[in-house]
Structures are given as C-alpha cells and as structure tokens.
Scaffold this motif. Sequence first.
Motif, PDB file in Angstrom:
ATOM      1  N   ALA A  99      47.823  37.849  44.032  1.00 15.27           N
ATOM      2  CA  ALA A  99      48.223  39.154  44.552  1.00 15.27           C
ATOM      3  C   ALA A  99      48.731  40.071  43.438  1.00 15.27           C
ATOM      4  CB  ALA A  99      49.287  38.997  45.633  1.00 15.27           C
TER       5      ALA A  99
ATOM      6  N   GLU B  51      45.868  42.059  42.222  1.00 14.40           N
ATOM      7  CA  GLU B  51      45.492  43.035  43.240  1.00 14.40           C
ATOM      8  C   GLU B  51      46.517  44.161  43.319  1.00 14.40           C
ATOM      9  OE1 GLU B  51      42.851  40.284  46.243  1.00 14.40           O
ATOM     10  OE2 GLU B  51      44.895  40.795  46.823  1.00 14.40           O
ATOM     11  N   ALA B  52      47.793  43.791  43.161  1.00 16.71           N
ATOM     12  CA  ALA B  52      48.837  44.815  43.200  1.00 16.71           C
ATOM     13  C   ALA B  52      48.624  45.800  42.049  1.00 16.71           C
ATOM     14  CB  ALA B  52      50.217  44.181  43.112  1.00 16.71           C
ATOM     15  N   ALA B  53      48.256  45.283  40.874  1.00 15.98           N
ATOM     16  CA  ALA B  53      48.018  46.165  39.733  1.00 15.98           C
ATOM     17  C   ALA B  53      46.847  47.099  40.015  1.00 15.98           C
ATOM     18  CB  ALA B  53      47.764  45.336  38.478  1.00 15.98           C
ATOM     19  N   ALA B  54      45.789  46.558  40.616  1.00 15.70           N
ATOM     20  CA  ALA B  54      44.642  47.407  40.970  1.00 15.70           C
ATOM     21  C   ALA B  54      45.073  48.460  41.980  1.00 15.70           C
ATOM     22  CB  ALA B  54      43.518  46.551  41.549  1.00 15.70           C
TER      23      ALA B  54
END
Lengths: 267, 361
Positions: free
Chosen positions: A159, A162-165
């Motif tokens: 995650a 994904e959080a960075a994206a």
Amino acid sequence: MRSLADRATGWLARGVIVFLYVPIVVVVVLSFNDSDVTYKWAGFSTRWYGVLAGDTDLLSSLRVSAEVGVASATLATAGGLLAAMGMARLGRRFRAVFSGGLFLPLVIPEIVLGVALLSVFGTLRADLGLTTLVLGHLVVTLPYAALIVLGAHGALDPALDEAAADLGCNAWQRFRRVTLPLLRQPLVAAWLLCFTISFGNIVMSTFTSGVGTTTLPLRVYSLLKGGLTPEINALGTLLVLFTFLIILGAGLRQMRRVLVGGDGTPG
Amino acid sequence: MTVSPTQTTVPAVRLSGVGKSFGSTHAVRDVTLDIRPNEFFSILGPSGCGKTTLMRMITGFEEPTEGAIELGGVPAGGVPAHKRDLNMLFQSYALFPHLSVHDNVAFELKVRKSHPKQAIAEAVRDALALVRLEGYGDRAISQLSGGQRQRVAIARALIGRPSLLLLDEPLGALDKKLRAEMQLELKKIQREVGVTFVTVTHDQEEALTMSDRIAVMHDGRVVQVGTPEDIYERPATRFVAEFIGTSNFLTGKSDGAVLTVDGLGTVPLPADAFTGEAHLAVRPEHVRISSGDPAPPPERASLPATLQSVVYLGSATRYHLALADGGPFIAETHGTGPAGLTAGGPVLAHWDPQASRLLAE
Ligand SMILES: Nc1ncnc2c1ncn2[C@@H]1O[C@H](COP(=O)(O)OP(=O)(O)O)[C@@H](O)[C@H]1O
Ligand SMILES: [Mg+2]
C-alpha cells in the motif's frame, strides 16, 4: 541464585567472543613484531609498516581487490534491487521459478562455477582481467544481495507504493521517494556483505584473474611459499582498523536513529 | 445536504456497466451509478462482495474489465493513478515510516511542486489543525497511536484539496468508542472541506450514521442505492432487508391484498402490493405483542405465536417468538413491554401492514 546451566551458558558465550577475537588481537600484536617471521616475538617495532608502504606489489593487489570489491558489490546490490522490484510484478508461479534460478548458485560449489566460467570466457576469447574478475565475483555475490534485498522488499507494505502513486508520484518518484529510502538499510547491508565476500574470495579469483590483476588474497596465498613476514600482519591491522571505522560510523548513525526515532509514548 | 435528482450537475464519479474479473472470479459485475459532488457516499456490503475492488478501479490501481468510469465528467480509462484528481485513505493508513508527520502530510505538495516552501509549511499547519493534531509535525509515525495515525492519513490525503476522497474501511482498525467519535468527525471534516467522500464499509450502522447516500453491494453487484432512510425503511431485496438491521420474513403467495403463508394463514399486505410469490419483511420494532385480550384493532396484521424468551436490552426489550409453523419471529419494544407475559405462553404478534414491505426476491 542463577542456575548452573545459566552460568554455563554465560561462560560459553564469553568463550565464543574470545575465540572470535583472538585472531584479530594476535594480528594486531604481531604487526608490531620486530622479527622476520610471524611466529616468533622479537620486540616492538613499526618497521613492517614501513616495508608495507614500499611494497608496490602488495599494494597494487590491495588496489585490485578494492576495485573489484566495490564494482561487484555495487553491481550485485543493484542487481538484487532490480530483481526484487521486477519479481514483485511477476505472477506467483514465475516468481518461484525466478527466485529458484537466482539462488541456485548458492548451492553449487564455487570451484564448479569457476571452472564453468573459465570455459565460458575461453569460448568467448575474453582476456582475463578486471572485467572477468568482477563478473566472476558477481556470480558469487549476486545471490546473497538478492536474498537480502528480496526479503526486505517483500516485507514492505504494498500500500505504501500505491499511496505514493495516489499522492502524485510517477514510477521514478515512487522509487526515489519511497522504495529506495525504505530499503536503505538492507541495501547497505547487502553491499557490505558482498564487498566482504568479494574481498576475501580466493577460489573464483583463481579462475578469473589475469596478468596484473592479482587480488590481495591470491598474493598473500602465493607469499605462503616464501614464508610470511609480519608485513601481512601490518596490512591486516590496517584493514581491521578500516573495518572498525566503518562499523563505528554506521553504528553511531544507528544509535542516533534509535534515540530520536524510537518508540516514545504518544500523547 | 440533499441534491435533487433533476439537477444537472456533472457527477463526481459515474460508473457505467463497470465490471472486473480476476481470472474466473467476478469481483464486480455491471455496476452503474452516479456519485454526486460533495456527497458523503458509502459502499456497503459483506466482506468479499467487491467493495475494495470497485474502489481500486476508481483510484486507478485496477482497470475495469468491462464498462467505463468518468471522473468529474472526464473519461478515466487509461489515466494512471498519479494523474487522477482524487486521493485514497488506505485501510492500513500507508503512512511513510521514514518520514515525520510533517513530511508525510506535505508529501503531495512537495511531489507536485505546486506550492512554494513557505506555503507548504502553512498548508501542513492548516491540515494538521483540521484533524486536531496541531504541534505533532515533528513526531515520527512510530510515536503515534492508531487514532492519531488515521488523522495524519486524513490530513495527508486532503492537503492537495482533491475533488474526491476514497476511504477504505476507514474505521475498521479503531476500537468501538473511538469509532463512534471518528464517525462524527469524518462527517464534520467532509462538510468543512467540501470534498466528495466515498467510503467503503461492511458496518451497516456506520454507513447509516455517516452517509448521504448508500450503495448496497452483494456478490459484486449493486443491489440498491438510496438514502439511509430509503435503504432501511424501503429495502429493495430480501438481502438488503436482512443485511441492514434485523427483519422478520414471511414467505408465501400474494394476491395484492393478503399474503397466504402455508401453515400460518393470511396476513394483510401494504397498499399497492404486487401479486405472486413474495417475501414479507417486518422490522422487529414495528411488531407489538399482546396476550390477545383485548384483541388488536382489526386493521392490524396479527399472528398467534409462542413466547420463547425475553431479552432486556436496557433501552429496549426483545421478545423471541415461535410462530405456529415453528418459524422464528422477533418483536422489540422501547423500554419494558407489556406485563404478565410468561415464557412458553401463547401471545399475539401484530403490526401495521403499511410498515411491512413486500419483496420479490
Ligand atoms: N487481486 C486479486 N486477485 C484475485 N482475486 C481478487 C483480487 N482482489 C480481489 N479478489 C477477489 O474479488 C472478490 C472481492 O474482493 P474485495 O473487492 O476485496 O471485496 P471486499 O472489499 O468487499 O471485501 C473476492 O472474492 C476476492 O477474493
Ligand atoms: Mg475490502
């Protein structure tokens, strides 16, 4: 009252520590030996440090070992990181096959790998030298680097990427700002391990070094025939000192992290 | 806030026939719905019904295998996650452990390079104030409690003022007391920042408390979309009536006026009931029980039953009954119910037919 078993374990632990450090102490002490042979004490002297400073053969082999160590440790660590990131994208079955292939060299005797690599270089008519040395050491070190980095990468919460994206990072920014900093410690550990393995390697070096690219262990090994002098101990002492400085530097940073970033009480 | 359905604003999210299969698993099937700007929208359903998958398709972490998604009127197909004007609050919070609270919150502004340095510091201060964590900027993430971590995650997700915030089971990891507190707080934050919130939850009470509208999912499909009151009072299917709150069910054949149930006789139906095989759902709080003397008013539906047990709940009392065919039936009254009823004795369960609901499936 502590039980007998407790005390026995305590003494055993102390014994192990002594056993581990005796050679280091001996090397340091004997480097100040004013004798022509390593096994007889003839009074204090620093003359072997002078001899070492003028021994261009030994120093050039030290330089070869350092260069090969840095190159192969860097390539192996980078390779391990790429493998970890690539494998995170593979399906379960491919991942098993790929990691099997990656770790296979660990269970093949190095001498077999060395012979095989030598025939490959021979077929390719490659000149033995720095390049072949680095490639040979890469075969030995890459599985270790991959093992360390793969484990650390697998333990990251997916995650986070994904959080960075989600917060606007493209693939490169996710790598720079999240993956790389989170893997810094295992990457440093992998690099140091690979460097050490390369620096001490004899078997693979025997097959892959060429004229003028003799590594330090090969040189020391060849000196055995003519008899070792305390010059080797002087070199060893300097290497021990160098290693301690590195560990001290890393250790201090570690300690600061623990003190500043450790678990405080919330509220 | 209620938006009249005739208003022609561009929906914040429009899903048209969206589906997603993983190999042979159909995680989401044929979902069509609009989420309006500035509403607090919940996707509610049991675990494994496809809620997270649906949300991940909106964020761009997954591409739908069928159908299309529009965000703010613009087709989202092929737009990568980092280019979508929305943020997600992860179930695990996904805070960056190598960064301080301040750097976590400032992350998006630094990455997007949209603000000068001074403005970033101010924005972080405002964002931390919004979640009541003033002065926590220098803390490490490991120094925070679960509730504080969640607040940091909210501040981080809202600092770039996205037009949409997606929250995956936002309260799942909190204890019960903190959860009730955060329900109100999330609602307050949503009103304050004026951002469309879409939350995913399997907790019906949470969805009812926080949402302007709810989509109930079952087996990858959206089975009903409506306000909390719609969903609770007028469930569209037996699944919804069962999943949201508690319902008693009578299954039989409707002739439009009464439902004939094998072994129980007939019960009157609400106005404009359809005909055919049907389930009648009756909420326990609409059911009264009496000893049968005096008889309940004739316009009320009633069934004879045996009182099996009485559970005192503090603010309410629950009666577990067995109908003549042995089927269970539950009645609930506020405070303590009628006196003089003994377990094992015969009672009459009765309710206003208009408060019951006839369901086809
Ligand atoms: N990446 C995936 N690969 C395969 N199956 C998945 C994947 N993600 C979800 N599923 C399956 O899709 C279904 C819905 O999952 P999910 O959306 O996580 O449900 P929920 O969030 O409602 O609990 C489940 O059966 C789950 O096993
Ligand atoms: Mg989920």
